[in-house]
Scaffold this motif. Sequence first.
Motif, PDB file in Angstrom:
ATOM      1  N   ASP A 441     -59.687  19.668  13.919  1.00  0.00           N
ATOM      2  CA  ASP A 441     -60.283  18.259  14.129  1.00  0.00           C
ATOM      3  C   ASP A 441     -61.526  18.004  13.135  1.00  0.00           C
ATOM      4  O   ASP A 441     -61.992  16.854  13.170  1.00  0.00           O
ATOM      5  CB  ASP A 441     -60.767  18.400  15.461  1.00  0.00           C
ATOM      6  CG  ASP A 441     -59.814  18.632  16.655  1.00  0.00           C
ATOM      7  OD1 ASP A 441     -58.475  18.129  16.376  1.00  0.00           O
ATOM      8  OD2 ASP A 441     -59.914  19.053  17.588  1.00  0.00           O
ATOM      9  N   GLU A 442     -61.490  18.692  12.271  1.00  0.00           N
ATOM     10  CA  GLU A 442     -62.611  18.420  11.200  1.00  0.00           C
ATOM     11  C   GLU A 442     -62.124  17.919   9.860  1.00  0.00           C
ATOM     12  O   GLU A 442     -61.376  18.702   9.231  1.00  0.00           O
ATOM     13  CB  GLU A 442     -63.453  19.487  10.951  1.00  0.00           C
ATOM     14  CG  GLU A 442     -64.342  20.151  12.154  1.00  0.00           C
ATOM     15  CD  GLU A 442     -65.071  21.481  11.832  1.00  0.00           C
ATOM     16  OE1 GLU A 442     -64.720  22.186  10.817  1.00  0.00           O
ATOM     17  OE2 GLU A 442     -65.926  21.725  12.613  1.00  0.00           O
ATOM     18  N   ALA A 443     -62.338  16.702   9.175  1.00  0.00           N
ATOM     19  CA  ALA A 443     -61.601  16.192   8.260  1.00  0.00           C
ATOM     20  C   ALA A 443     -62.475  16.182   7.124  1.00  0.00           C
ATOM     21  O   ALA A 443     -61.820  16.008   5.927  1.00  0.00           O
ATOM     22  CB  ALA A 443     -61.108  14.809   8.780  1.00  0.00           C
ATOM     23  N   GLU A 444     -63.716  16.550   7.065  1.00  0.00           N
ATOM     24  CA  GLU A 444     -64.508  16.408   6.059  1.00  0.00           C
ATOM     25  C   GLU A 444     -64.362  17.656   5.037  1.00  0.00           C
ATOM     26  O   GLU A 444     -64.023  18.738   5.301  1.00  0.00           O
ATOM     27  CB  GLU A 444     -66.166  16.490   6.221  1.00  0.00           C
ATOM     28  CG  GLU A 444     -66.911  16.366   5.167  1.00  0.00           C
ATOM     29  CD  GLU A 444     -68.454  16.400   5.760  1.00  0.00           C
ATOM     30  OE1 GLU A 444     -69.392  16.087   4.685  1.00  0.00           O
ATOM     31  OE2 GLU A 444     -68.777  16.438   6.897  1.00  0.00           O
ATOM     32  N   LYS A 491     -59.120  24.813   4.978  1.00  0.00           N
ATOM     33  CA  LYS A 491     -59.399  24.303   6.339  1.00  0.00           C
ATOM     34  C   LYS A 491     -58.471  24.892   7.067  1.00  0.00           C
ATOM     35  O   LYS A 491     -57.141  24.883   6.816  1.00  0.00           O
ATOM     36  CB  LYS A 491     -59.100  22.598   6.045  1.00  0.00           C
ATOM     37  CG  LYS A 491     -58.871  21.849   7.644  1.00  0.00           C
ATOM     38  CD  LYS A 491     -58.694  20.281   7.492  1.00  0.00           C
ATOM     39  CE  LYS A 491     -58.195  19.824   8.812  1.00  0.00           C
ATOM     40  NZ  LYS A 491     -59.150  20.270   9.915  1.00  0.00           N
ATOM     41  N   GLU A 504     -54.093  14.367  12.219  1.00  0.00           N
ATOM     42  CA  GLU A 504     -54.593  13.337  11.160  1.00  0.00           C
ATOM     43  C   GLU A 504     -55.671  13.850  10.751  1.00  0.00           C
ATOM     44  O   GLU A 504     -55.883  13.571   9.407  1.00  0.00           O
ATOM     45  CB  GLU A 504     -54.865  12.008  12.137  1.00  0.00           C
ATOM     46  CG  GLU A 504     -54.088  11.380  12.695  1.00  0.00           C
ATOM     47  CD  GLU A 504     -52.860  10.852  11.594  1.00  0.00           C
ATOM     48  OE1 GLU A 504     -53.596  10.443  10.560  1.00  0.00           O
ATOM     49  OE2 GLU A 504     -51.690  10.682  11.884  1.00  0.00           O
ATOM     50  N   ASP A 505     -56.327  14.937  11.237  1.00  0.00           N
ATOM     51  CA  ASP A 505     -57.623  15.316  10.151  1.00  0.00           C
ATOM     52  C   ASP A 505     -57.257  16.084   9.149  1.00  0.00           C
ATOM     53  O   ASP A 505     -57.672  15.953   7.919  1.00  0.00           O
ATOM     54  CB  ASP A 505     -58.474  16.155  11.196  1.00  0.00           C
ATOM     55  CG  ASP A 505     -57.666  17.285  12.055  1.00  0.00           C
ATOM     56  OD1 ASP A 505     -56.843  16.908  12.692  1.00  0.00           O
ATOM     57  OD2 ASP A 505     -57.760  18.446  11.426  1.00  0.00           O
ATOM     58  N   CYS A 506     -56.014  16.740   9.119  1.00  0.00           N
ATOM     59  CA  CYS A 506     -55.614  17.639   7.879  1.00  0.00           C
ATOM     60  C   CYS A 506     -54.979  16.508   6.871  1.00  0.00           C
ATOM     61  O   CYS A 506     -55.105  16.903   5.845  1.00  0.00           O
ATOM     62  CB  CYS A 506     -54.229  18.420   8.482  1.00  0.00           C
ATOM     63  SG  CYS A 506     -53.501  19.327   7.085  1.00  0.00           S
ATOM     64  N   GLU A 508     -55.945  13.369   6.337  1.00  0.00           N
ATOM     65  CA  GLU A 508     -57.298  12.834   5.852  1.00  0.00           C
ATOM     66  C   GLU A 508     -57.882  14.097   4.691  1.00  0.00           C
ATOM     67  O   GLU A 508     -58.404  13.423   3.641  1.00  0.00           O
ATOM     68  CB  GLU A 508     -58.354  12.304   6.869  1.00  0.00           C
ATOM     69  CG  GLU A 508     -59.504  11.862   6.222  1.00  0.00           C
ATOM     70  CD  GLU A 508     -60.467  11.374   7.491  1.00  0.00           C
ATOM     71  OE1 GLU A 508     -61.418  11.091   7.101  1.00  0.00           O
ATOM     72  OE2 GLU A 508     -60.027  11.555   8.769  1.00  0.00           O
ATOM     73  N   TRP A 509     -57.786  15.199   5.144  1.00  0.00           N
ATOM     74  CA  TRP A 509     -58.617  16.132   4.421  1.00  0.00           C
ATOM     75  C   TRP A 509     -57.837  16.381   3.051  1.00  0.00           C
ATOM     76  O   TRP A 509     -58.266  16.440   2.049  1.00  0.00           O
ATOM     77  CB  TRP A 509     -58.711  17.555   5.183  1.00  0.00           C
ATOM     78  CG  TRP A 509     -59.199  18.666   4.319  1.00  0.00           C
ATOM     79  CD1 TRP A 509     -60.546  19.195   4.374  1.00  0.00           C
ATOM     80  CD2 TRP A 509     -58.638  19.542   3.500  1.00  0.00           C
ATOM     81  NE1 TRP A 509     -60.855  20.095   3.906  1.00  0.00           N
ATOM     82  CE2 TRP A 509     -59.551  20.349   3.196  1.00  0.00           C
ATOM     83  CE3 TRP A 509     -57.058  19.516   3.255  1.00  0.00           C
ATOM     84  CZ2 TRP A 509     -59.455  21.678   2.091  1.00  0.00           C
ATOM     85  CZ3 TRP A 509     -57.199  20.728   2.510  1.00  0.00           C
ATOM     86  CH2 TRP A 509     -58.126  21.863   1.985  1.00  0.00           C
TER      87      TRP A 509
END
Length: 661
Positions: A441-444, A491, A504-506, A508-509
Amino acid sequence: MEIKKQYRPEIEGLRIIAALLVAIYHIWMMRVSGGVDVFFVVSGFLITTSLLSKYARDGYVKFSTFILGLLKRLLPNALTVLLFVTVAGYFILPEVRHFDTMKEILASLFYYENWQLAVIGTDYLDQTNEKSPVQHFWAMSIQGQFYVIWFLIISLTIFLHQKLKKNFKKIFFTILAVLFAASLAYSIYLTAVNQPWAYFDTRTRVWEFAVGGILMLFIFKIKLPGIISTVIGWVGLVGLISTGLLLDVEGSFPSYVALWPVMAAVFVMLAGQNPTRLGVEKFLGSRLMVKLGGLSYGLYLWHWPLLSFYYVIFNTKDVSVIHGIAIILLALVLSFLSTNLIENPINRYISRNNFTLKAFRPIFALIGALIIAVGTWFGISQYQSSANANLAGSSDYPGVMVNAEGFDQASFEEKDPIPAMSEVKEDKEESYTNGCQQGIDEAEVELCEYGDVENPEYVVAVVGGSKSTHWTSPVKVFAEEENIKVLNVTKSGCRFSLDPVSAEDCNEWNENVVQKLVEADVDAVVTLADIARPDETEVPEGYLDQFNRLQENDIKVLAIRDTPYFNEDIPECISAKGADHEDCSVQADVVYPTPSAWEKLENPPENVQYVDYHEYYCEEGTCGPIIGNVIGYYDHDHMTQTFAESFAPILREDLMKVLES
């Protein structure tokens, strides 16, 4: 404000039913029983009664008195069980489970075991997971957190009542109603998104306590006709018993499904408030059920460690009817002994000394004994670990270098492997645990720096998912000598690929990561070339897309053939079955067909240097769990740091060729 405080014997019977259901469902079905949810409702009811009674009597609620009263009731039995688990666990549990068990004992002591289990990704309903002997303390942790939350809520209600001069009961009900709605909505949402986490999250359970609090506010005014009271009482009891049998709890609990056992408890308590000749309260409030109810807390605490140790001692996941009954009876006996020989004497001592600090010396002694026991256990493990650390890389513990050209195979002997089984689960690249590897869940895109960070000649980034992360360790071994700044850019659960995935976070990453590498002036990327699974026979198109993006920015790639996936957790398999057991290995031709996926490419990207190291860790057609006296993996597929670092000489040669070309 008038508060009715009365003894309710049916609650004691309800408690023992709930505790027995938890034990029965754990032992024979490994399903949610609804028993814990009943405990939460009852706790909400009783603690609300207690706090409001204190306020009605004294005009205030003192936190220290409230907390000390709770500790007097909760800790003696809990500390006794934790001490038992600490001592027995050292002798009974496989070494591989020692460190995690120690962490969970401390988490249970300080009432954050639910968050500990959530963070490490425990799936409570997954029967394949090895169960910690204190895993059941997650419910006690939520309950302890709830008591603090409830004190704050009562204090807020008192403050608003005094400041606004509004009706206390209306204010309190409004707060509880908001909590109920918000918590239940959050529980429904989070269960759908991440059920294993939702199971342990305090916020998904607050509504159950709120139901108990709301029930307490109105139960004395609810008058039911005899026939209705009789029917709903028995319906509640039958509904509770059938929770795990009738409901699909595998992936849908707590959510709205938990309303079933919660409302069952409410029905039973409403019936108890409106007694009838044939009512369920006659059964639940009988002398035998009340006496057993006094053992329910201990039964809950004792049954799970006994079951966990049974699994280990008999090397099984199945419990016969006779053995299961024996576990329950033994748990009841231990509950009786710990209650009457430890809890009751301590409570009498505290009461005689009027709740002074001195009065709690027996509890402080138990806490001290537990901390000393865990500390001793930890010290022994650390001593073994430090002794083994000095062996890594030696001729006796070469890891993959045992299969390197020029190694003296003739003089090599098998020895007890390193790292120690008690430490192997923690023997991992630090990027996994220090926040460098981005979580779910972390995209940064995060970049962590190692090696020569001041004046590097080269910048190398290890990029991809968690199976890329373990390659950071060997690069770090030689980074400073080669003037390399190492970046960990990884990630969890997210391969270095533009193939769209559900997360979606993956996506975006992956869209942003190449630009971050360009901004960091990266010279080369170390990542995976393929996926070592039988059903993955081609290089994913998304991998090639990312490699091409790197080529457009003049960044070279060292693409490493993926390390194998095993069917079982390697340390657990070694502990339970031995390193030579076929379940602890995988056949090389299954995961490493010839030609490889990369070798089948007609036009591989020009900026990529492909390397295949599988012959270093797959010997005679088998990829085993131990190579060169070093345990290769700390789970199903991630390399231990000790094993990964043994690749350093091989990786150094290949990476420097890429950097210098």
